[in-house]
Scaffold this active site. Structure first.
Site: not given
Ligand code: EPZ
Length: 419
Positions: A22-23, A398, A93, A306, A117, A122
């Site tokens: 994802k990132n 997500r 974001r 994470d 968040c 952030r």
């Protein structure tokens, strides 16, 4: 609202394919705005955040073709809108990642200022400071970042603290700036490296990606390219923890062990048996004797923040006591109160969790608060006695592709229930 129902106590066994990261996908989708050539991406994960970024690109005027087998193709020849609206930025974001590319390619962008968040405030001050250092005129007002620049100019910029998307935004902007940009104390995450590889395939001149100093020599234009997204290391490690938690035997395919040395070392310290079968498969087993460890999160190549929530569950079921320190975000223990309701013995003092291993967790109704916290609740449910019903699972969608299907394929008793 969907919920996930888990009945714990079954060892996970079998093979699980890892999806694209994802990132890495999110900055690389944003990077497509740097060219009017076609950008073709394969191994793109089917995630809510990816859908949101594609929606944002669509609003800018991108033409997007999605083929189940062939991947995603983006044609930005008709981009004509440079605003990232509040409703989209508020849901994700990472929308801030279009700021660097739009400013570099079109000289303008109005981006809704991302709020905080669940895990922290952030801020994006370093994104803004860096672009100002490259000559951008940036004003904040009405909840928006209004940025203008005739042509960005290369500069030397030092990040403090290290910021992943901050590094990515400036890296993308610098590819079309006039002259050389040197980014100091840059993020070293594998997703930054994957972005750099994609930009180089588009014709960018980048050296040092993956180190703390990245040097970019600006060019006048970039071309389209083909790029395969790297495997998702956080998804991989989440399933590794699940295998150890349930005393299972799981083979992870399309994985990349070289991005996971910190989690692999910690899991081995705890007693997990981990075999890197080749550079694309990892076998994870456990005989149930898991030792507690201490853990401190930090930017890559340190232990990833994470994965902190997932490891907290494992330490909660280990023999001994462990101390987990979260150094990246100021409020990333939201999962603890839910784990305590399942019987975990965890005490929070500031940014540190003191965990006393217990013999079992008891299933309960729990609520997800953020992406990785929701993954930790699924893991807890897999290991707990009885049923765990997790609400607000939109958080988990997500960042995890079909998590209940992938876990069911490993013989987990898990299903998505509506209402
Ligand atoms: C990225 O977020 C990831 N998101 C996060 O993953 C990840 O947790 C985080 O990096 C850390 O690894 C994406 O890549 C899309 P940061 P990012 O900027 O870039 C401070 C997930 O679960 N900071 O590296 O937003 C900030 O407050 C998500 O997939 C500033 O002070 O995180 C934090 O304390 C969650 N000013 C620290 O830096 C800035 O301008 C690291 O944040 C920017 C950041």
């Amino acid at each position: 609202m969907d919920k996930i129902l888990v009945r714990g106590g079954r060892p996970l066994k079998g093979t699980i394919p890892i999806s694209g990261a994802k990132n890495a996908t999110l900055p690389i989708l944003a990077a497509s705005l740097l060219t009017t050539g076609h950008v073709h991406l394969s191994n793109v994960p089917h995630l809510r955040d990816v859908t949101t970024m594609l929606e944002l690109l669509g609003q800018h005027g991108s033409a997007i073709t999605i083929d189940e087998k062939l991947g995603v193709e983006i044609d930005n020849a008709r981009v004509n809108n440079f605003t990232a609206p509040y409703d989209l930025v508020a849901t994700m974001r990472a929308s801030i990642l279009v700021m660097g590319p739009l400013l570099a390619r079109y000289g303008q962008t109005d981006i809704s200022l991302p709020g905080g968040c669940a895990i922290g405030s952030r801020p994006v001050n370093l994104h803004i400071q860096g672009l100002r250092a490259m000559g951008a005129d940036i004003e904040l007002g009405g909840g928006y970042i209004r940025a203008r620049a005739k042509r960005l100019v290369g500069t030397r910029f030092t990040f403090d603290p290290v910021t992943v998307t901050g590094t990515e935004n400036l890296l993308m902007a610098a590819t079309l700036a006039k002259g050389q940009t040197i980014l100091e104390n840059a993020a070293r995450e594998p997703e930054v490296v994957d972005l750099a590889q994609c930009l180089i395939a588009m014709g960018a001149k980048i050296q040092g990606a993956g180190t703390s100093t990245i040097v970019i020599d600006g060019v006048d234009s970039l071309q389209g390219c083909h790029h395969a997204i790297i495997p998702d290391r956080i998804e991989t490690a989440t399933f590794m923890v699940a295998a150890v938690l349930t005393q299972g035997d799981v083979l992870l395919t399309n994985a990349c062990a070289s991005t996971l040395y910190a989690p692999i070392d910690k899991l081995k310290d705890m007693g997990a048996i981990i075999d890197e079968l080749d550079n694309q498969s990892i076998r994870v087993r456990s005989n149930g004797n898991i030792r507690a460890i201490d853990l401190e999160t930090s930017p890559f190549p340190g232990f990833p923040t994470d994965l902190q929530a997932q490891m907290l569950v494992l330490i909660s079921l280990s023999q001994g006591t462990g101390i987990v320190t979260e150094t990246v975000f100021e409020n990333r223990f939201m999962h603890v109160s839910e784990l305590q309701r399942m019987g975990a013995d965890i005490r929070i003092r500031g940014n540190t969790a003191h965990v006393r291993g217990c013999s079992k967790l008891i299933g309960a109704p729990v609520m997800a608060t953020d992406l990785r916290a929701s993954a930790s609740l699924v893991l807890a449910g897999l290991a707990a006695e009885g049923e765990t019903l997790i609400s607000r699972v939109y958080h988990i969608d997500r960042g995890y592709e079909r998590i209940e299907e992938k876990l069911r394929a490993l013989d987990a008793d898990i299903q998505r229930v509506s209402g």
